[in-house]
Design a protein around this motif. Structure first.
Motif, PDB file in Angstrom:
ATOM      1  N   PHE A 148       1.604  -4.648  -1.336  1.00 24.64           N
ATOM      2  CA  PHE A 148       0.807  -3.528  -0.855  1.00 24.64           C
ATOM      3  C   PHE A 148       0.006  -2.866  -1.971  1.00 24.64           C
ATOM      4  CE2 PHE A 148       0.344   0.305   1.915  1.00 24.64           C
ATOM      5  CZ  PHE A 148       0.006  -0.357   3.083  1.00 24.64           C
ATOM      6  N   ALA A 149       0.564  -2.842  -3.190  1.00 29.60           N
ATOM      7  CA  ALA A 149      -0.152  -2.218  -4.312  1.00 29.60           C
ATOM      8  C   ALA A 149      -1.475  -2.916  -4.572  1.00 29.60           C
ATOM      9  CB  ALA A 149       0.718  -2.254  -5.568  1.00 29.60           C
ATOM     10  N   PHE A 150      -1.535  -4.213  -4.293  1.00 27.17           N
ATOM     11  CA  PHE A 150      -2.784  -4.946  -4.464  1.00 27.17           C
ATOM     12  C   PHE A 150      -3.651  -4.877  -3.217  1.00 27.17           C
ATOM     13  CE2 PHE A 150      -5.215  -8.930  -4.010  1.00 27.17           C
ATOM     14  CZ  PHE A 150      -6.084  -8.754  -5.075  1.00 27.17           C
ATOM     15  N   THR A 151      -3.105  -5.150  -2.036  1.00 29.44           N
ATOM     16  CA  THR A 151      -3.928  -5.290  -0.834  1.00 29.44           C
ATOM     17  C   THR A 151      -4.484  -3.965  -0.332  1.00 29.44           C
ATOM     18  OG1 THR A 151      -2.083  -5.093   0.729  1.00 29.44           O
ATOM     19  CG2 THR A 151      -2.592  -7.302  -0.110  1.00 29.44           C
ATOM     20  N   HIS A 152      -3.828  -2.854  -0.669  1.00 28.50           N
ATOM     21  CA  HIS A 152      -4.283  -1.558  -0.157  1.00 28.50           C
ATOM     22  C   HIS A 152      -4.715  -0.589  -1.260  1.00 28.50           C
ATOM     23  CE1 HIS A 152      -2.956  -2.971   3.710  1.00 28.50           C
ATOM     24  NE2 HIS A 152      -3.350  -1.851   4.277  1.00 28.50           N
ATOM     25  N   GLN A 153      -5.073  -1.123  -2.408  1.00 26.13           N
ATOM     26  CA  GLN A 153      -5.499  -0.254  -3.504  1.00 26.13           C
ATOM     27  C   GLN A 153      -6.689   0.610  -3.069  1.00 26.13           C
ATOM     28  OE1 GLN A 153      -7.579  -2.702  -6.715  1.00 26.13           O
ATOM     29  NE2 GLN A 153      -6.565  -4.328  -5.528  1.00 26.13           N
ATOM     30  N   GLY A 154      -6.555   1.907  -3.306  1.00 23.42           N
ATOM     31  CA  GLY A 154      -7.619   2.846  -2.961  1.00 23.42           C
ATOM     32  C   GLY A 154      -7.664   3.289  -1.525  1.00 23.42           C
ATOM     33  N   ALA A 155      -6.804   2.752  -0.660  1.00 23.84           N
ATOM     34  CA  ALA A 155      -6.814   3.151   0.758  1.00 23.84           C
ATOM     35  C   ALA A 155      -6.318   4.585   0.897  1.00 23.84           C
ATOM     36  CB  ALA A 155      -5.934   2.207   1.565  1.00 23.84           C
ATOM     37  N   THR A 156      -6.977   5.344   1.750  1.00 24.30           N
ATOM     38  CA  THR A 156      -6.686   6.779   1.867  1.00 24.30           C
ATOM     39  C   THR A 156      -5.822   7.137   3.063  1.00 24.30           C
ATOM     40  OG1 THR A 156      -8.744   7.082   3.119  1.00 24.30           O
ATOM     41  CG2 THR A 156      -8.850   7.397   0.728  1.00 24.30           C
ATOM     42  N   TRP A 157      -5.518   6.186   3.950  1.00 22.48           N
ATOM     43  CA  TRP A 157      -4.856   6.509   5.215  1.00 22.48           C
ATOM     44  C   TRP A 157      -3.382   6.125   5.227  1.00 22.48           C
ATOM     45  CZ3 TRP A 157      -8.198   2.539   4.340  1.00 22.48           C
ATOM     46  CH2 TRP A 157      -7.691   1.244   4.500  1.00 22.48           C
ATOM     47  N   THR A 158      -2.848   5.683   4.102  1.00 18.44           N
ATOM     48  CA  THR A 158      -1.504   5.109   4.111  1.00 18.44           C
ATOM     49  C   THR A 158      -0.706   5.674   2.942  1.00 18.44           C
ATOM     50  OG1 THR A 158      -0.290   3.021   4.192  1.00 18.44           O
ATOM     51  CG2 THR A 158      -2.326   3.037   2.887  1.00 18.44           C
ATOM     52  N   ASP A 159       0.221   4.903   2.404  1.00 17.04           N
ATOM     53  CA  ASP A 159       1.101   5.327   1.316  1.00 17.04           C
ATOM     54  C   ASP A 159       0.310   6.017   0.200  1.00 17.04           C
ATOM     55  OD1 ASP A 159       2.843   5.505  -0.863  1.00 17.04           O
ATOM     56  OD2 ASP A 159       3.824   3.601  -0.423  1.00 17.04           O
ATOM     57  N   PRO A 160       0.645   7.277  -0.147  1.00 14.80           N
ATOM     58  CA  PRO A 160      -0.101   7.985  -1.201  1.00 14.80           C
ATOM     59  C   PRO A 160      -0.122   7.241  -2.531  1.00 14.80           C
ATOM     60  CG  PRO A 160       1.319   9.515  -0.007  1.00 14.80           C
ATOM     61  CD  PRO A 160       1.679   8.137   0.471  1.00 14.80           C
ATOM     62  N   ALA A 161       0.864   6.385  -2.764  1.00 14.95           N
ATOM     63  CA  ALA A 161       0.918   5.687  -4.049  1.00 14.95           C
ATOM     64  C   ALA A 161      -0.255   4.737  -4.254  1.00 14.95           C
ATOM     65  CB  ALA A 161       2.237   4.915  -4.172  1.00 14.95           C
ATOM     66  N   VAL A 162      -0.867   4.251  -3.168  1.00 18.92           N
ATOM     67  CA  VAL A 162      -1.976   3.299  -3.338  1.00 18.92           C
ATOM     68  C   VAL A 162      -3.315   4.013  -3.514  1.00 18.92           C
ATOM     69  CG1 VAL A 162      -0.759   1.566  -1.964  1.00 18.92           C
ATOM     70  CG2 VAL A 162      -2.481   3.005  -0.866  1.00 18.92           C
ATOM     71  N   GLN A 163      -3.397   5.283  -3.188  1.00 19.74           N
ATOM     72  CA  GLN A 163      -4.686   5.970  -3.151  1.00 19.74           C
ATOM     73  C   GLN A 163      -5.401   6.024  -4.505  1.00 19.74           C
ATOM     74  OE1 GLN A 163      -4.437   9.702  -1.014  1.00 19.74           O
ATOM     75  NE2 GLN A 163      -3.254   8.780   0.647  1.00 19.74           N
ATOM     76  N   PRO A 164      -4.707   6.287  -5.641  1.00 20.06           N
ATOM     77  CA  PRO A 164      -5.439   6.356  -6.915  1.00 20.06           C
ATOM     78  C   PRO A 164      -5.695   4.998  -7.559  1.00 20.06           C
ATOM     79  CG  PRO A 164      -3.144   6.906  -7.287  1.00 20.06           C
ATOM     80  CD  PRO A 164      -3.302   6.696  -5.805  1.00 20.06           C
ATOM     81  N   LEU A 165      -5.234   3.911  -6.960  1.00 20.00           N
ATOM     82  CA  LEU A 165      -5.290   2.610  -7.621  1.00 20.00           C
ATOM     83  C   LEU A 165      -6.683   1.994  -7.567  1.00 20.00           C
ATOM     84  CD1 LEU A 165      -1.891   1.062  -6.454  1.00 20.00           C
ATOM     85  CD2 LEU A 165      -2.448   2.114  -8.661  1.00 20.00           C
TER      86      LEU A 165
END
Length: 345
Positions: free
Chosen positions: A199-216
């Motif tokens: 998920f850290a790779f496939t959803h990097q920068g996504a704003t609608w899901t796990d907050p951990a991926v948002q700044p990536l």
């Protein structure tokens, strides 16, 4: 399953845009020319996400729903003319799904809705039109969802006995959800899962899901403890830093992807039931394009090695295989090549 080998999701068209299902938008967001192009690019099926709300309005004979259904009918017909199989994917908002947690009455209404939809499309070729009970059901109780899915399948079978049904696990249709699922008591059922790991790779920068991926941004694939260090520093919290660090420590690569997908085939063999990957993809705004293609290739190869048909998420949105700009639709040759397909000539 022969018709669900390599497909594409047509998202944010008949679903995920609850405030804008006007005829003008339905005809312009994705067009019949896009359906023709999808076939030319080498895809063999489309998975059409369809919101429950306009279908409920149509079921109740509300006049505002008639144009929505007419456009949907037209799209399905064009796809069939192009020799594309079509998955009718009920893709409701979370609020609709949560109603199913509350007693039996909402479940009964859900079954009635599917019976209306299945009857409507039941005259179409059962080899090319598939009925997917619900996208990512968000049901916490695996056993309850299994009962709901079995009930709804029975409602579909009553009016469309020859059509293939697609069933899923209880929560987010993930691979883990599939592992907990027992086949429902009907023949001619395909079992689907979605795979967006890591998920850290496939959803990097996504704003609608796990907050951990948002700044990536620019998360690498394959991953190592060393090459994710800059991404660890993008995280403002210790929880986020641990999330990325674990992605690096997991050393995601083709071998890891293959070892994961192997479990889908093992479930299929255990239950003598076909399995299908209805979604996989990479959020493209902040991903390195070559690395995005690398992961998609690894996924596609693993799925095909393990005899699992697939549909990439998605056609034109933030995970897309084409870009629309200034009236032109531009296929991405790098992503098409990763999928084992070719740009249209």
């Amino acid at each position: 399953m022969q018709h669900l080998s390599h497909g594409i999701n047509t998202s944010r068209w008949f679903a995920q845009s609850p405030d804008n299902y006007t005829v003008q938008r339905l005809r312009s967001f994705t067009t019949t020319d896009d359906i023709v192009l999808i076939r030319k690019l080498g895809f063999d099926h489309i998975r059409i996400s369809i919101d429950a709300k306009p279908l409920l309005d149509w079921q109740r004979n509300l006049p505002q729903a008639a144009p929505f259904m007419a456009e949907l009918d037209h799209v399905v017909q064009v796809a069939l003319e192009q020799k594309l199989a079509v998955i009718i994917d009920l893709h409701p908002e979370s609020r609709y799904k949560q109603q199913l947690l509350q007693g039996t009455e909402p479940v009964g209404r859900f079954g009635m809705l599917w019976q209306s939809v299945a009857k409507h499309f039941g005259s179409m070729d059962p080899n090319l039109v598939f009925f997917e009970i619900m996208n990512e059901p968000e049901q916490s109780d695996t056993h309850r969802w299994q009962g709901i899915e079995s009930f709804v399948a029975g409602q579909i079978r009553a009016v469309a006995p020859q059509h293939t049904i697609i069933a899923s696990g209880a929560k987010w249709s993930g691979l883990e959800d599939l592992m907990l699922l027992e086949p429902i008591p009907y023949d001619n059922v395909i079992y689907t899962f979605h795979d967006y790991e890591p998920f850290a790779f496939t959803h990097q920068g996504a704003t609608w899901t796990d907050p951990a991926v948002q700044p990536l941004r620019r998360v690498p694939y394959p991953s190592t403890p060393e090459n994710v260090e800059k991404n660890v520093q993008q995280e403002p919290t210790l929880a986020g830093q641990l999330f990325v660090k674990q992605y690096g420590l997991a050393r995601w690569d083709a071998q890891r992807v293959d070892a994961t997908i192997d479990f889908a085939e093992r479930w299929s063999k255990l239950h003598h039931a076909p399995v299908y990957c209805g979604e996989f993809g990479v959020h493209r705004p902040f991903a390195d394009e070559a690395m995005r293609a690398h992961w998609l290739r690894d996924m596609r190869i693993a799925l095909e090695k393990h005899h699992i048909g697939w549909a990439m998420w998605d056609y034109q949105d933030n995970f897309g295989v084409v870009t629309k700009k200034n009236g032109a639709t531009i296929p991405d040759p790098l992503i098409l090549d990763a999928l084992g397909l070719s740009p249209a000539k």
